[in-house]
Design a protein around this motif. Structure first.
Motif, mmCIF file in Angstrom:
data_model
loop_
_atom_site.group_PDB
_atom_site.id
_atom_site.type_symbol
_atom_site.label_atom_id
_atom_site.label_comp_id
_atom_site.label_asym_id
_atom_site.label_seq_id
_atom_site.Cartn_x
_atom_site.Cartn_y
_atom_site.Cartn_z
ATOM 1 N N ALA A 52 0.829 -1.204 0.000
ATOM 2 C CA ALA A 52 0.000 0.000 0.000
ATOM 3 C C ALA A 52 0.867 1.258 0.000
ATOM 4 C CB ALA A 52 -0.934 -0.008 1.200
ATOM 5 N N ARG A 53 1.945 1.249 0.806
ATOM 6 C CA ARG A 53 2.842 2.413 0.828
ATOM 7 C C ARG A 53 3.502 2.615 -0.530
ATOM 8 N NH1 ARG A 53 4.784 3.550 6.184
ATOM 9 N NH2 ARG A 53 2.981 3.275 7.566
ATOM 10 N N SER A 54 3.678 1.509 -1.251
ATOM 11 C CA SER A 54 4.281 1.584 -2.597
ATOM 12 C C SER A 54 3.221 1.839 -3.660
ATOM 13 C CB SER A 54 5.025 0.277 -2.905
ATOM 14 O OG SER A 54 6.003 -0.001 -1.909
ATOM 15 N N ARG A 55 1.968 2.017 -3.235
ATOM 16 C CA ARG A 55 0.828 2.288 -4.113
ATOM 17 C C ARG A 55 0.530 1.138 -5.060
ATOM 18 N NH1 ARG A 55 0.949 8.816 -5.460
ATOM 19 N NH2 ARG A 55 1.220 9.481 -3.277
ATOM 20 N N ASP A 56 0.896 -0.056 -4.638
ATOM 21 C CA ASP A 56 0.534 -1.253 -5.388
ATOM 22 C C ASP A 56 -0.719 -1.830 -4.725
ATOM 23 O OD1 ASP A 56 0.290 -3.617 -6.751
ATOM 24 O OD2 ASP A 56 2.393 -4.194 -6.567
ATOM 25 N N TYR A 57 -1.859 -1.206 -5.020
ATOM 26 C CA TYR A 57 -3.080 -1.545 -4.301
ATOM 27 C C TYR A 57 -3.628 -2.913 -4.701
ATOM 28 C CZ TYR A 57 -2.720 3.395 -3.190
ATOM 29 O OH TYR A 57 -2.268 4.614 -2.762
ATOM 30 N N VAL A 68 -6.758 2.157 1.182
ATOM 31 C CA VAL A 68 -6.872 1.680 -0.202
ATOM 32 C C VAL A 68 -8.178 2.155 -0.825
ATOM 33 C CG1 VAL A 68 -7.110 -0.366 -1.667
ATOM 34 C CG2 VAL A 68 -5.381 -0.325 0.136
ATOM 35 N N ARG A 85 -8.733 5.751 -1.917
ATOM 36 C CA ARG A 85 -8.082 6.172 -3.157
ATOM 37 C C ARG A 85 -8.738 5.567 -4.392
ATOM 38 N NH1 ARG A 85 -4.644 6.422 0.925
ATOM 39 N NH2 ARG A 85 -2.911 7.903 0.918
#
Length: 394
Positions: A336-341, A372, A375
């Protein structure tokens, strides 16, 4: 957390020569929340938020929060009602008068052994039904001698662990105190203390957790060359609790020292020690590796978490292992921090499939998935189902 949090935050921030906006930018905490805390509009915040602020201000987390600050007991829906009968059984032990046939030591021991898979499998619904009766019977046989008392000690320890897991903190405190008071075996007492430290951690009482775990680790430290697996496990877990408390209190040097000693115990073990009759003693190199990744997530290093996770052989662990699934939450957070939802959702779905009764009790999971869906403009049916399972409001 006391109402003085905002005042202490403001004092430390000014001593550091920082504006509220600078603190917000460097800590990742919203400017509006910092303003509300300092102005007294908010008297409480999550431990993780306090840790971020303290880290940015270069002070221990406990310098901002009170020593007896409790994390809010935000539980899964219906959780308090589910465990009410267990709580009553703990606070009002029964006596044999008028109970009819009295239980036997052998019978209660067999019932406890039969219940162990329910504890290790996170089968909370079944445990909430049988535990009040089992606690009653254990109370009744406790006065029959050492064997009966040992059964009550073990059951109280397991009950305290379960109630800590489900965030029934006050009842957990009662159960663990009872287990420790009656314990005659040093290693079993150490295992109870380890769970007490975990309870303190979940309540945000970092200094107490660090002091208690360190003191007991010093007291039971074995000679590694002659230590049994049980001795190494008890010592190692106390060191892991100490490391967890230290890293959350912005004491990375202490955290690494404790983790290094725990790793020496794991190396001496040579492999994962997982006794069939006591899953709480599971310990070894994999356990230490999981906790190292957890520490990395606490200090906001998602890339390191994913790197460490790729090397950890969790395939041989029980699907309901709390250590395994807690680690997978760190992996989900790192994604999630890496925006790989997509990967975040996939990991959470996997945990749900393996531990459906455990996941709703994890506020960490709600925080991860809540960010998540915040967004996302639209949610798939699978994501809506996951939100319901975790307890995230849409």
């Amino acid at each position: 957390m006391s109402a003085n949090l905002g005042k202490r935050l403001q004092e430390v921030r000014k001593r550091r020569g920082m504006t509220q906006r600078q603190l917000a930018s460097e800590s990742g905490v919203s400017l509006s929340l910092i303003r509300k805390l300092e102005q007294g509009e908010r008297a409480d915040t999550r431990l993780e938020t306090a840790r971020r602020l303290a880290r940015t201000l270069r002070v221990p987390t406990t310098s901002l929060i009170t020593e007896h600050r409790d994390e809010p007991e935000e539980t899964a829906p219906g959780s308090a009602e589910r465990w009410e009968a267990v709580r009553r059984a703990l606070v009002a032990p029964v006596h044999a008068d008028g109970m009819g046939d009295e239980p036997t030591v052998a019978g209660v021991r067999e019932a406890l052994e039969a219940a162990l898979p329910l504890f290790s499998g996170d089968r909370f619904a079944e445990l909430s039904v049988i535990l009040p009766l089992l606690l009653r019977d254990a109370d009744l046989v406790a006065d029959s001698g050492n064997e009966g008392r040992a059964i009550r000690v073990r059951l109280a320890q397991l009950t305290g662990w379960l109630l800590t897991q489900t965030r029934q903190f006050e009842a957990a405190d009662i159960a663990l105190a009872r287990s420790l008071d009656d314990a005659s075996d040093r290693l079993q007492a150490a295992a109870t203390v380890s769970t007490q430290c975990w309870l303190l951690l979940r309540r945000g009482r970092l200094a107490e957790a660090r002091e208690l775990s360190t003191r007991w680790a010093d007291e039971i430290e074995p000679r590694i060359s002659r230590a049994t697996p049980a001795e190494l496990s008890a010592w190692g877990w106390l060191l892991l609790r100490s490391s967890a408390a230290a890293i959350r209190d912005n004491r990375p040097g202490e955290a690494e020292d404790s983790l290094r000693y725990a790793n020496s115990a794991a190396v001496a073990m040579g492999r994962e020690f997982a006794p069939r009759d006591d899953f709480l003693q599971a310990f070894g190199p994999v356990t230490v590796a999981l906790k190292r990744a957890e520490n990395a997530m606490v200090v906001d290093k998602p890339d390191l978490v994913l790197k460490l996770s790729a090397r950890i052989p969790t395939g041989g662990m029980r699907p309901t292992s709390n250590n395994r699934n807690r680690h997978l939450l760190d992996v989900a957070e790192a994604h999630a921090r890496s925006r790989d939802y997509a990967q975040t959702v996939e990991v959470l779905q996997g945990i749900r499939a393996d531990a459906p009764q455990w996941l709703p009790n994890q506020r960490y999971a709600r925080d991860i998935f809540g960010r998540v869906i915040a967004r996302r403009r639209t949610l798939t049916p699978e994501m809506r189902s996951l939100a319901d399972a975790i307890g995230v409001a849409l």
